[in-house]
Design a protein around this motif. Structure first.
Motif, PDB file in Angstrom:
ATOM      1  N   GLN A  83      -4.717  -9.690   2.480  1.00  0.00           N
ATOM      2  CA  GLN A  83      -3.749 -10.708   2.076  1.00  0.00           C
ATOM      3  C   GLN A  83      -3.744 -10.855   0.561  1.00  0.00           C
ATOM      4  O   GLN A  83      -2.685 -10.985  -0.062  1.00  0.00           O
ATOM      5  CB  GLN A  83      -4.058 -12.049   2.752  1.00  0.00           C
ATOM      6  CG  GLN A  83      -3.065 -13.144   2.401  1.00  0.00           C
ATOM      7  CD  GLN A  83      -1.644 -12.812   2.807  1.00  0.00           C
ATOM      8  OE1 GLN A  83      -1.379 -12.493   3.958  1.00  0.00           O
ATOM      9  NE2 GLN A  83      -0.710 -12.877   1.869  1.00  0.00           N
ATOM     10  N   GLN A 119       3.656  -3.942   4.121  1.00  0.00           N
ATOM     11  CA  GLN A 119       4.359  -4.663   3.058  1.00  0.00           C
ATOM     12  C   GLN A 119       3.908  -4.196   1.680  1.00  0.00           C
ATOM     13  O   GLN A 119       4.726  -4.056   0.765  1.00  0.00           O
ATOM     14  CB  GLN A 119       4.168  -6.167   3.220  1.00  0.00           C
ATOM     15  CG  GLN A 119       4.885  -6.724   4.436  1.00  0.00           C
ATOM     16  CD  GLN A 119       4.668  -8.218   4.602  1.00  0.00           C
ATOM     17  OE1 GLN A 119       4.333  -8.927   3.652  1.00  0.00           O
ATOM     18  NE2 GLN A 119       4.852  -8.710   5.810  1.00  0.00           N
ATOM     19  N   ILE A 120       2.624  -3.945   1.528  1.00  0.00           N
ATOM     20  CA  ILE A 120       2.104  -3.442   0.248  1.00  0.00           C
ATOM     21  C   ILE A 120       2.721  -2.082  -0.058  1.00  0.00           C
ATOM     22  O   ILE A 120       3.167  -1.829  -1.182  1.00  0.00           O
ATOM     23  CB  ILE A 120       0.558  -3.351   0.276  1.00  0.00           C
ATOM     24  CG1 ILE A 120      -0.054  -4.750   0.340  1.00  0.00           C
ATOM     25  CG2 ILE A 120       0.034  -2.579  -0.944  1.00  0.00           C
ATOM     26  CD1 ILE A 120      -1.524  -4.773   0.728  1.00  0.00           C
ATOM     27  N   LEU A 146      -1.847  -8.005  -0.872  1.00  0.00           N
ATOM     28  CA  LEU A 146      -0.408  -8.232  -0.736  1.00  0.00           C
ATOM     29  C   LEU A 146       0.072  -9.222  -1.788  1.00  0.00           C
ATOM     30  O   LEU A 146       1.116  -9.004  -2.420  1.00  0.00           O
ATOM     31  CB  LEU A 146      -0.079  -8.726   0.675  1.00  0.00           C
ATOM     32  CG  LEU A 146       1.382  -9.067   0.946  1.00  0.00           C
ATOM     33  CD1 LEU A 146       2.303  -7.884   0.639  1.00  0.00           C
ATOM     34  CD2 LEU A 146       1.555  -9.528   2.391  1.00  0.00           C
ATOM     35  N   ASP A 147      -0.678 -10.287  -2.001  1.00  0.00           N
ATOM     36  CA  ASP A 147      -0.305 -11.263  -3.033  1.00  0.00           C
ATOM     37  C   ASP A 147      -0.253 -10.600  -4.406  1.00  0.00           C
ATOM     38  O   ASP A 147       0.678 -10.837  -5.180  1.00  0.00           O
ATOM     39  CB  ASP A 147      -1.293 -12.434  -3.048  1.00  0.00           C
ATOM     40  CG  ASP A 147      -1.229 -13.291  -1.789  1.00  0.00           C
ATOM     41  OD1 ASP A 147      -0.215 -13.228  -1.054  1.00  0.00           O
ATOM     42  OD2 ASP A 147      -2.216 -14.015  -1.535  1.00  0.00           O
ATOM     43  N   LEU A 199       6.260  -2.469  -1.221  1.00  0.00           N
ATOM     44  CA  LEU A 199       6.314  -2.949  -2.598  1.00  0.00           C
ATOM     45  C   LEU A 199       5.877  -1.882  -3.593  1.00  0.00           C
ATOM     46  O   LEU A 199       6.349  -1.856  -4.734  1.00  0.00           O
ATOM     47  CB  LEU A 199       5.428  -4.194  -2.756  1.00  0.00           C
ATOM     48  CG  LEU A 199       5.926  -5.446  -2.041  1.00  0.00           C
ATOM     49  CD1 LEU A 199       4.822  -6.495  -1.976  1.00  0.00           C
ATOM     50  CD2 LEU A 199       7.159  -6.004  -2.743  1.00  0.00           C
ATOM     51  N   ASN A 228       0.278  -6.413   6.608  1.00  0.00           N
ATOM     52  CA  ASN A 228       0.057  -6.539   5.159  1.00  0.00           C
ATOM     53  C   ASN A 228       0.133  -5.179   4.486  1.00  0.00           C
ATOM     54  O   ASN A 228       0.766  -5.023   3.440  1.00  0.00           O
ATOM     55  CB  ASN A 228      -1.301  -7.185   4.866  1.00  0.00           C
ATOM     56  CG  ASN A 228      -1.342  -8.653   5.215  1.00  0.00           C
ATOM     57  OD1 ASN A 228      -0.319  -9.287   5.462  1.00  0.00           O
ATOM     58  ND2 ASN A 228      -2.545  -9.204   5.251  1.00  0.00           N
ATOM     59  N   ARG A 279       2.821  -8.394  -4.629  1.00  0.00           N
ATOM     60  CA  ARG A 279       4.019  -9.226  -4.822  1.00  0.00           C
ATOM     61  C   ARG A 279       4.143  -9.693  -6.265  1.00  0.00           C
ATOM     62  O   ARG A 279       5.246  -9.862  -6.775  1.00  0.00           O
ATOM     63  CB  ARG A 279       3.987 -10.430  -3.880  1.00  0.00           C
ATOM     64  CG  ARG A 279       4.281 -10.074  -2.451  1.00  0.00           C
ATOM     65  CD  ARG A 279       4.204 -11.279  -1.555  1.00  0.00           C
ATOM     66  NE  ARG A 279       4.597 -10.949  -0.189  1.00  0.00           N
ATOM     67  CZ  ARG A 279       4.179 -11.585   0.883  1.00  0.00           C
ATOM     68  NH1 ARG A 279       3.334 -12.620   0.764  1.00  0.00           N
ATOM     69  NH2 ARG A 279       4.587 -11.223   2.073  1.00  0.00           N
ATOM     70  N   ASP A 280       2.990  -9.904  -6.922  1.00  0.00           N
ATOM     71  CA  ASP A 280       2.982 -10.327  -8.319  1.00  0.00           C
ATOM     72  C   ASP A 280       3.103  -9.153  -9.288  1.00  0.00           C
ATOM     73  O   ASP A 280       3.128  -9.352 -10.501  1.00  0.00           O
ATOM     74  CB  ASP A 280       1.700 -11.099  -8.643  1.00  0.00           C
ATOM     75  CG  ASP A 280       1.633 -12.458  -7.949  1.00  0.00           C
ATOM     76  OD1 ASP A 280       2.703 -12.969  -7.534  1.00  0.00           O
ATOM     77  OD2 ASP A 280       0.519 -13.007  -7.825  1.00  0.00           O
TER      78      ASP A 280
END
Length: 100
Positions: free
Chosen positions: A18, A76-77, A21-22, A80, A73, A25-26
């Protein structure tokens, strides 16, 4: 020697995924790489602990749910990361990345 509980390792992996992933996203790709290294260490520790312990039925179900969240996760990574990797490839002049 009592068996090592395995669920805390899975839970730590979920938290790390997680956080990865954060970071993704950043746009903090250095952070993603650092956290990926931490995940590698956790996986190594989990493999060692798994040889000493088994999960019960309820624990296996929880492990399954944790692993599903980790896989979401991860997907999604990767999603991105694709544009970032394309930009990196373009910056390197379209040369394929060297694998070590």
């Amino acid at each position: 020697m009592p068996p090592t509980p395995l669920l805390p390792y899975y839970q730590a992996l979920e938290k790390a995924s997680q956080r990865m992933l954060d970071a993704a996203r950043d746009g903090d790709w250095d952070g993603v790489v650092r956290l990926e290294g931490a995940c590698g260490l956790l996986i190594s520790q989990l493999k060692h602990a798994a040889g000493q312990s088994d999960l019960g039925r309820e624990e296996r179900q929880l492990k399954h749910r944790i692993m599903q969240r980790i896989l979401v996760n991860d997907a999604q990574i990767r999603s991105l990361a694709e544009p970032w990797l394309d930009d990196l490839n373009a910056t390197l002049g379209g040369r394929p990345a060297l694998m070590h």
